[in-house]
Design a protein around this motif. Structure first.
Motif, mmCIF file in Angstrom:
data_model
loop_
_atom_site.group_PDB
_atom_site.id
_atom_site.type_symbol
_atom_site.label_atom_id
_atom_site.label_comp_id
_atom_site.label_asym_id
_atom_site.label_seq_id
_atom_site.Cartn_x
_atom_site.Cartn_y
_atom_site.Cartn_z
ATOM 1 N N THR A 146 11.014 14.593 6.974
ATOM 2 C CA THR A 146 11.055 14.031 5.634
ATOM 3 C C THR A 146 12.468 14.237 5.101
ATOM 4 O O THR A 146 12.912 15.376 4.955
ATOM 5 C CB THR A 146 10.049 14.760 4.710
ATOM 6 N N ILE A 188 4.060 4.871 6.544
ATOM 7 C CA ILE A 188 4.010 6.104 7.359
ATOM 8 C C ILE A 188 2.903 5.980 8.410
ATOM 9 O O ILE A 188 3.088 6.318 9.587
ATOM 10 C CB ILE A 188 3.773 7.340 6.443
ATOM 11 N N TYR A 196 11.870 16.520 -1.458
ATOM 12 C CA TYR A 196 11.597 16.314 -2.895
ATOM 13 C C TYR A 196 12.781 16.745 -3.743
ATOM 14 O O TYR A 196 13.039 16.214 -4.802
ATOM 15 C CB TYR A 196 10.410 17.167 -3.347
ATOM 16 N N HIS A 243 9.322 1.515 -4.384
ATOM 17 C CA HIS A 243 9.013 1.636 -5.819
ATOM 18 C C HIS A 243 9.543 2.919 -6.438
ATOM 19 O O HIS A 243 9.712 2.998 -7.651
ATOM 20 C CB HIS A 243 7.497 1.533 -6.038
ATOM 21 N N LYS A 244 9.823 3.920 -5.613
ATOM 22 C CA LYS A 244 10.229 5.193 -6.222
ATOM 23 C C LYS A 244 11.631 5.131 -6.826
ATOM 24 O O LYS A 244 11.863 5.700 -7.882
ATOM 25 C CB LYS A 244 10.178 6.325 -5.188
ATOM 26 N N SER A 268 0.110 12.340 3.241
ATOM 27 C CA SER A 268 -0.229 11.044 3.856
ATOM 28 C C SER A 268 0.082 11.083 5.356
ATOM 29 O O SER A 268 -0.625 10.479 6.161
ATOM 30 C CB SER A 268 0.548 9.903 3.190
ATOM 31 N N HIS A 315 4.529 15.095 3.998
ATOM 32 C CA HIS A 315 3.649 14.684 2.898
ATOM 33 C C HIS A 315 2.217 14.587 3.414
ATOM 34 O O HIS A 315 1.997 14.312 4.590
ATOM 35 C CB HIS A 315 4.120 13.313 2.393
ATOM 36 N N GLY A 325 0.831 -1.212 0.000
ATOM 37 C CA GLY A 325 0.000 0.000 0.000
ATOM 38 C C GLY A 325 0.860 1.253 0.000
ATOM 39 O O GLY A 325 0.481 2.273 0.564
ATOM 40 N N GLY A 326 2.027 1.153 -0.621
ATOM 41 C CA GLY A 326 2.903 2.308 -0.754
ATOM 42 C C GLY A 326 3.537 2.711 0.563
ATOM 43 O O GLY A 326 3.349 2.066 1.606
ATOM 44 N N CYS A 327 4.277 3.806 0.477
ATOM 45 C CA CYS A 327 4.932 4.361 1.653
ATOM 46 C C CYS A 327 3.866 4.915 2.601
ATOM 47 O O CYS A 327 4.075 4.979 3.811
ATOM 48 C CB CYS A 327 5.848 5.472 1.163
ATOM 49 N N THR A 328 2.732 5.293 2.035
ATOM 50 C CA THR A 328 1.631 5.817 2.849
ATOM 51 C C THR A 328 1.321 4.846 3.989
ATOM 52 O O THR A 328 1.204 5.255 5.147
ATOM 53 C CB THR A 328 0.386 6.032 1.944
ATOM 54 N N ASP A 341 10.390 9.989 7.127
ATOM 55 C CA ASP A 341 9.758 9.681 5.846
ATOM 56 C C ASP A 341 10.883 9.677 4.815
ATOM 57 O O ASP A 341 11.347 10.729 4.365
ATOM 58 C CB ASP A 341 8.701 10.747 5.500
ATOM 59 N N SER A 371 9.549 4.276 0.224
ATOM 60 C CA SER A 371 8.828 3.920 -1.009
ATOM 61 C C SER A 371 9.792 3.156 -1.899
ATOM 62 O O SER A 371 10.445 3.747 -2.757
ATOM 63 C CB SER A 371 8.429 5.201 -1.764
ATOM 64 N N ALA A 408 10.673 8.304 1.876
ATOM 65 C CA ALA A 408 9.982 7.823 0.670
ATOM 66 C C ALA A 408 10.910 7.841 -0.538
ATOM 67 O O ALA A 408 10.893 6.929 -1.361
ATOM 68 C CB ALA A 408 8.754 8.680 0.397
ATOM 69 N N HIS A 409 11.712 8.901 -0.639
ATOM 70 C CA HIS A 409 12.523 9.071 -1.856
ATOM 71 C C HIS A 409 13.937 8.519 -1.701
ATOM 72 O O HIS A 409 14.770 8.749 -2.579
ATOM 73 C CB HIS A 409 12.566 10.557 -2.239
HETATM 74 C C1 LIG Z 1 7.744 12.612 0.704
HETATM 75 C C2 LIG Z 1 6.693 11.573 0.404
HETATM 76 N N1 LIG Z 1 6.218 10.828 1.409
HETATM 77 C C3 LIG Z 1 5.296 9.879 1.202
HETATM 78 C C4 LIG Z 1 4.779 9.638 -0.043
HETATM 79 C C5 LIG Z 1 3.744 8.568 -0.229
HETATM 80 O O1 LIG Z 1 4.342 7.488 -0.874
HETATM 81 P P1 LIG Z 1 3.500 6.369 -1.661
HETATM 82 O O2 LIG Z 1 3.019 7.029 -2.906
HETATM 83 O O3 LIG Z 1 4.491 5.281 -1.892
HETATM 84 O O4 LIG Z 1 2.377 5.955 -0.782
HETATM 85 C C6 LIG Z 1 5.241 10.395 -1.132
HETATM 86 C C7 LIG Z 1 4.681 10.179 -2.473
HETATM 87 O O5 LIG Z 1 4.926 10.856 -3.402
HETATM 88 C C8 LIG Z 1 6.222 11.386 -0.896
HETATM 89 O O6 LIG Z 1 6.682 12.139 -1.896
#
Ligand SMILES: Cc1ncc(COP(=O)(O)O)c(C=O)c1O
Length: 453
Positions: free
Chosen positions: A156, A85, A160, A213-214, A108, A106, A79-82, A184, A211, A186-187
Motif C-alpha cells: 500500500t 484491488i 494513510y 474519487h479520493k 478490502s 486495507h 465500485g471504488g478502489c475495492t 494499492d 481511488s 488508493a490515496h
Molecule cells: C488504503 C486503501 N485501500 C483501499 C481502499 C478502498 O477504497 P474504496 O473506498 O475506493 O473502495 C481504501 C479506502 O479507504 C484505502 O484507504
C-alpha cells in the motif's frame, strides 16, 4: 417528528456547517461536477456501452485514462478502489497463490485475498514516530529467498499518512524474481500530476488500484485499475466482472470522463501543481510551530500533523479542528490527516494555516510503543474469514483464532489477521490500543472455547 429523509437531511445539515473539507472526495463538493450528471443516470443500453464488455464510449474513456496515466491498459470501476484491488489480486493470484503482502493492507485486500484463496506472506513495515512506515527492500529480498514461488509483492503506497515506498527498488527486486509489483495506490491517483511524477505505475509498478474519487474530482465510488503492460491485461475485464455489480453507475463513470478532460484539456495539471506549492507552505508553517510530520518521500498533497508532538490527544484534535471549521480526513490517537486538492479554496487553506499556528501547545505525549511481531497462524486466511464467527470482549479472547483484523491507528498496521492465534501478548497489545472486542472463529459445535493447540 419522524424524518422522512433521514440521510438526505443529515447531509444537508452537515453541508450547512460550511466546514472546510480536508477529506475525500477530491472534488470537495464544489460545483465542478454538473448537477446534470444526476439526471443522466442511464444504464447499459444498446448505445451506451457496457462496463465489462467495453467497446464503445466506456472503452474510449478508458483509452483517454490510459493516455493520461501512460498505462498499457486502464479499466474504470464504479465500485471504488475495492473493485480494482479485487481485480488486481485475481490477476496476480492466477500466477500463483503465494503473495508477499505488506501487513498494512486495507481490509478490502484482506477480504479479496480470502475470497481468492491467496496465502499471504506478511511483511511488517518499518517506521518511526507513530507513522506506518514502509517495507524495507532487504525484507522483500529475504521473503523471496524463503518463498521463491511468490507470484507478487502487494504493498500500500502511499500509506494513510502519505509515506511513499521505494517503488523503483521494490519493482527491480520483484522483476528479478519473476514476480509482479502490485500497489494499492488508493490515496495516490494525483501523484502522476505532481511536479515530479510519483505515481507508482510511472516508477515501476506492474498494476495499481487507484481511488480516483479520493484525490481527483470524481464522484465517490469512481476508481481505476492501471496496468503497465498489455500482457497483464488479458482477462482483466472478466476478473472485474467476477466481483463487480452488474449495474455500474453511469454518473460515477461520467465523472471520470469529466476528470480526465479537466486534466488533459483544462489546465487541471497546473492547478494540481499550484496546490502542491500551497500545501508545502502550510507544511513549513507546521514545522515552524513544532509539529512533527512523517519523514522521507511523502505525498505532496497530504498534510499529516503529529499533534501528539504538541500534546493533543485524538479526541482533542477532532474537537479543535471542528472548532476551527475544519473536517479532517481522519484523526487517530496521535495524528491528524488532511487531504488537499485544488478544489479546496484559499479560504480553506487560510483556515488550516491559522488552525496550525494557533494550536494549543502542551507537553508532547509519549508515542505508543509499536509491536513488531507476527502472531502464530492456525487457519488459512480463507478458512478463518469464511468460518462462522462471533464477537468476544478482548479480555475473553486469549487462545482463540481471529476471524477479522484488528488495527490500531497509529500505526495502521493490524495486530492480528484472520486465522492467527490471539496470544496473551496480542491480547495485551489490543487492550493497550483501546480495542475492546474482536471477532473470533467459532468451532464446528458452535463453541467459543479457546483453541486447545
Ligand atoms: C488504503 C486503501 N485501500 C483501499 C481502499 C478502498 O477504497 P474504496 O473506498 O475506493 O473502495 C481504501 C479506502 O479507504 C484505502 O484507504
Amino acid at each position: 417528528m419522524e424524518q422522512r429523509t433521514p440521510l438526505l437531511t443529515c447531509l444537508q445539515e452537515h453541508d450547512k456547517l460550511h466546514r472546510s473539507s480536508f477529506h475525500t472526495p477530491g472534488h470537495k463538493c464544489s460545483s465542478f461536477l454538473p448537477l446534470e450528471l444526476l439526471r443522466l443516470d442511464y444504464t447499459e443500453l444498446p448505445d451506451t456501452d457496457a462496463l465489462y464488455e467495453a467497446a464503445g464510449a466506456i472503452r474510449k474513456t478508458e483509452e483517454a485514462l490510459s493516455h493520461l496515466f501512460h498505462s498499457g491498459r486502464s479499466l474504470i470501476s464504479a465500485g471504488g478502489c475495492t473493485l480494482a484491488i479485487q481485480t488486481m489480486l485475481k490477476i496476480a493470484s492466477d500466477r500463483g497463490k503465494t503473495i508477499l503482502f505488506a501487513r498494512n493492507a486495507h481490509r478490502s485486500a484482506v477480504s479479496a485475498a480470502a475470497l481468492l484463496g491467496i496465502d499471504p506472506v506478511w511483511l511488517l513495515p518499518t517506521g518511526d514516530n507513530g507513522f506506518t512506515g514502509t517495507i524495507r527492500p532487504e525484507e522483500v529480498e529475504e521473503a523471496f529467498r524463503n518463498y521463491p514461488d511468490a507470484s507478487a509483492l502487494y504493498i500500500t503506497s502511499p500509506s494513510y499518512y502519505g509515506e511513499i515506498s521505494d517503488i523503483p527498488v521494490l519493482s527491480d527486486i520483484c522483476h528479478q524474481h519473476g514476480a509482479l509489483l502490485i500497489v494499492d495506490n488508493a490515496h495516490g491517483s494525483h501523484l502522476a500530476f505532481m511536479k515530479e511524477n510519483l505515481h507508482p505505475l510511472h516508477l515501476g509498478a506492474d498494476m495499481t488500484a487507484c481511488s480516483l474519487h479520493k484525490t481527483l474530482p470524481v464522484l465517490t465510488g469512481g476508481a481505476a485499475l492501471q496496468i503497465r503492460s498489455q500482457a497483464h491485461a488479458e482477462g482483466a475485464k472478466e476478473a472485474m466482472a467476477l466481483f463487480g455489480s452488474t449495474s455500474p453507475s453511469y454518473p460515477i463513470m461520467c465523472s471520470i470522463d469529466l476528470c480526465v478532460d479537466y486534466l488533459l484539456h483544462q489546465d487541471g495539471i497546473s492547478a494540481y501543481q499550484a496546490c502542491e506549492k500551497r500545501v508545502e507552505s502550510i507544511r513549513q508553517t507546521a514545522v515552524q510551530c513544532g509539529l512533527q510530520l512523517p519523514s522521507g518521500l511523502c505525498d505532496p498533497l497530504r498534510i499529516t500533523l503529529n499533534t501528539a508532538s504538541v500534546g493533543l490527544t485524538g479526541k482533542q484534535q477532532i474537537a479543535y479542528f471542528e472548532s476551527c471549521g475544519i473536517d479532517c480526513e481522519f484523526c487517530d490517537g496521535e495524528n491528524a490527516v488532511m487531504i488537499c486538492t485544488p478544489f479546496n479554496t484559499e479560504e480553506d487553506f487560510l483556515r488550516l494555516e491559522t488552525a496550525v499556528r494557533q494550536m494549543p501547545r502542551k507537553e508532547a505525549l509519549l508515542p505508543r510503543k509499536r509491536s513488531f511481531f507476527l502472531p502464530q497462524q492456525r487457519l488459512s486466511l480463507r478458512q478463518a474469514v469464511l468460518s462462522p464467527s462471533v464477537c468476544l470482549p478482548v479480555e475473553q479472547a486469549e487462545g482463540h483464532i481471529a476471524a477479522d483484523t484488528a488495527c490500531p491507528c497509529p500505526p495502521g498496521v493490524p495486530l492480528i489477521m484472520p486465522g492467527e492465534i490471539i496470544s496473551k501478548s496480542v491480547q495485551k497489545e489490543l487492550l493497550q490500543a483501546g480495542i475492546r472486542s474482536i471477532r473470533i472463529v467459532r468451532d464446528k459445535a458452535g463453541s467459543t472455547s479457546p483453541d486447545p493447540n
